[in-house]
Enzyme design. Sequence first.
Site, PDB file in Angstrom:
ATOM      1  N   ASP A   2     -16.114 -12.020  11.970  1.00 14.95           N
ATOM      2  CA  ASP A   2     -15.174 -10.932  12.226  1.00 14.95           C
ATOM      3  C   ASP A   2     -15.092 -10.630  13.731  1.00 14.95           C
ATOM      4  O   ASP A   2     -16.120 -10.545  14.400  1.00 14.95           O
ATOM      5  CB  ASP A   2     -15.662  -9.685  11.472  1.00 14.95           C
ATOM      6  CG  ASP A   2     -14.647  -8.569  11.480  1.00 14.95           C
ATOM      7  OD1 ASP A   2     -13.557  -8.767  10.925  1.00 14.95           O
ATOM      8  OD2 ASP A   2     -14.948  -7.484  12.042  1.00 14.95           O
TER       9      ASP A   2
ATOM     10  N   GLU B 112     -29.426 -26.693  11.613  1.00 11.82           N
ATOM     11  CA  GLU B 112     -30.745 -26.916  10.995  1.00 11.82           C
ATOM     12  C   GLU B 112     -30.605 -27.151   9.500  1.00 11.82           C
ATOM     13  O   GLU B 112     -31.535 -27.591   8.843  1.00 11.82           O
ATOM     14  CB  GLU B 112     -31.641 -25.691  11.207  1.00 11.82           C
ATOM     15  CG  GLU B 112     -32.174 -25.552  12.608  1.00 11.82           C
ATOM     16  CD  GLU B 112     -32.942 -24.243  12.751  1.00 11.82           C
ATOM     17  OE1 GLU B 112     -33.508 -23.747  11.749  1.00 11.82           O
ATOM     18  OE2 GLU B 112     -32.949 -23.708  13.875  1.00 11.82           O
TER      19      GLU B 112
HETATM   20  C1  NOJ Z   1     -10.911  -7.710  11.357  1.00 11.88           C
HETATM   21  C2  NOJ Z   1     -10.906  -7.507   9.881  1.00 11.88           C
HETATM   22  O1  NOJ Z   1     -10.186  -8.555   9.279  1.00 11.88           O
HETATM   23  C3  NOJ Z   1     -10.303  -6.147   9.636  1.00 11.88           C
HETATM   24  O2  NOJ Z   1     -10.038  -5.923   8.281  1.00 11.88           O
HETATM   25  C4  NOJ Z   1     -11.219  -5.106  10.201  1.00 11.88           C
HETATM   26  O3  NOJ Z   1     -10.602  -3.840  10.089  1.00 11.88           O
HETATM   27  C5  NOJ Z   1     -11.534  -5.363  11.662  1.00 11.88           C
HETATM   28  N1  NOJ Z   1     -11.812  -6.731  11.937  1.00 11.88           N
HETATM   29  C6  NOJ Z   1     -12.738  -4.569  12.104  1.00 11.88           C
HETATM   30  O4  NOJ Z   1     -13.902  -5.076  11.524  1.00 11.88           O
END
Ligand code: NOJ
Length: 572
Positions: free
Chosen positions: A223, A276
Site C-alpha cells: 500500500d 529466502e
Molecule cells: C491506498 C488504498 O488502496 C486505499 O484504499 C487507502 O485508503 C490508502 N492507500 C491509504 O492506506
Amino acid sequence: MPTITTQATHSNASIMADPNWWRQAAVYQIYPRSFADSNGDGIGDLKGVTARIPYLKDLGIDAVWLSPFYPSALADGGYDVDDYRNVDPKLGTLDDFDEMANALKTAGIKLIVDIVPNHSSNRHQWFQEALASPKGSAARNRYIFRDGLGDNGELPPSDWDSVFGGPAWERITEPDGTPGQWYMHIFAREQPDFNWDNPEVRADFLKTLRFWADRGVDGFRIDVAHALTKNLEETLPTKADLEAQGEALYLAGQHPYWDRDDVHGIYAEWRRLFNEYNPPRTAVAEAWVHADRRARYASPEGLGQAFNFDLLQADFDAGQFRTTIVKNLAEAQASGASSTWVFSNHDVVRHATRYGLPASDPSAGGEIMAGQAGKRWLLAGGRQDDVDVELGLRRARAASLLMFALPGSAYLYQGEELGLQEVGSEIPDSARQDPAFFRNKGVDIGRDGCRVPLPWTSGGSSFGFGPGGSHLPQPEWFAGNSVEAQEGQEDSTLSLYRRALALRRQLQTAETLELLETGRDDVLAFRRPNGWTSVTNFGTESFELPSGRLLVSSSPFKGDLLPGATTAWIQA
Ligand code: NOJ
C-alpha cells in the site's frame, strides 16, 4: 508494425510449481468485508472467502489478493491497521486464515495479502504508547511528531493537505493534559505515518512479512509504496513552495514525502527476505508515481512488479489504449518485470460505470484515483440516471477481454465479473463509511460505491451476501447482476469472464505482442504467439475481422463484421 517483447516466457505448467507464476497471472482482488459473510453480522469474513473458493476456481483466476483483514476500527476500510500480525475478530481468526490459505492452495490459487507500511492506525499499540510518552521519547520516534508553529505551537508544522482532505497534521493532547505536539498523517487522522528512519520500524515490518510468508502467503501488495521515506527538515516547505517546483521536484525524487529515491533501500531489504523463500515471495507496488519512475518499484532487486493505472485512467479510446499498451510493455521490458493491467479496484469508480459517462476532457490533464470521467460523476453526486448503463457494460466487457489478451498480469476487482455498476447516490449519506467522504464533505461522495457487498443470489437476505444484511446498502438492481442470475446464461458477463480466463490460460505463452495494422484509428488489434489475435472496435461502425476461428467475443454477433464497442479473439 512493431513487435513488442518482454523478457521471460510464461510456463503453462501448474501455476503452483512455477516460480514465474506472477508474471502473467489473473489476480482477483477480494475486499473481504464485502465479499461473503458467513456469520450474519453484515460484514464479510474469511470463512465467507473459504466457502466461495469453488466459485473462484470456476472463474479461472490464478491468484487472490486480499485487501486488509487485520484488526481495525475501519476508519479507512481496514487500511488503518491496529495489529499487523493478526486477523480482525470481525473477520475471523488466524485459524480461519490458515484454513482459507490451505483451501486456496488445494484449489491451485495463489494468495497475495495487503501490507500497509506507511501508516498504522491510531489504535496501534505503538501509537498509543507514543501518545502516553513524552516529547522526544523513543515511542514518539516511531512516528512523525513535530512541534507546531506559532507562539504556542498552535499552528501545524506545515500547511500540507492530507489525501482525504483537511490538514496532514493533527495536534495531540500531552499526557499532562496540555495541548501538545503534532503528528503527520498523509491520509486520515486515524492513520499516523510511521517514521521509516527508525530501525525499529524497519525491523518490525520484516517480522510482519516473515510472519505471513511463513504462513504460506505467496505475495504482497504494498500500500502507498511510494510514501514511506520522508525528508522533514526543521523548516518545511509550504504547499506553494512545492507547487512552484512543479513536476521537476517529483522527477528528481526530492519531494518531501512522495516517491523519494531513498525508499528503494527498504524494498531491496524486503527483496532479500522474499528470496529466502522457495519459490520467492512476490510483491506488487501500489505507487501512484510519474510513469518514468515506476520501473524502480518493479525492478527485480525491489518489489518486482508495480501497478500501472494508465489504462484505468484512459477513456474507452483506441488511441489512448494503444499508447498506454506500447509504453507499458516497453517499460516492463526495461525493468525486467512483467506489465500489470487494471481497470477497477476498491478506490475507483467501476469501469462499467466510467465507460457509460461522457469521455474526459483531454485538456484537463490526468485525474488520479477515479479517472476523470468517474471523478466528475462522483463530484456531481453519482446519479445512476447520468450513466448509460448498457453502453458502459458493453464497453467494459470489450475492455476486459482486451486486457485478458495482453502480456503481463491482469488484476480484477470483485464484482467486475458480474458487470456491476458503481452504486452512487443510492447510498444515503447516513450509511457512508469512506473517510474521503467525511473529510471532504460535500465535495465528492467517496469510494463506498465500489465496495457494496456482492450479490450472490437474486433475492433473499442481502442477495446471498450473508444471512444478516449488508454493511452498505445494496440497490434493487443488484438482483439482475447476481451470480445466480448469470449462472448458465451464455451471454452473461460471468460466462464471458469464465470463458476468457480459461482460454487465456491455454493460450498464454511468451510475453510478446505484435500490433496489427487495421486501417482504422478506432480499431486496435494485436497478435500474441501462436496466432492468438485480439481485435477491439472502439468505434460505432462495424469492422471486418481478419480470417480465423472466432474463440470468444465480448458481445454476441453474427458473421465476420465486428460491431462497435466489441472485442473478439480470433485464432489465426
Ligand atoms: C491506498 C488504498 O488502496 C486505499 O484504499 C487507502 O485508503 C490508502 N492507500 C491509504 O492506506
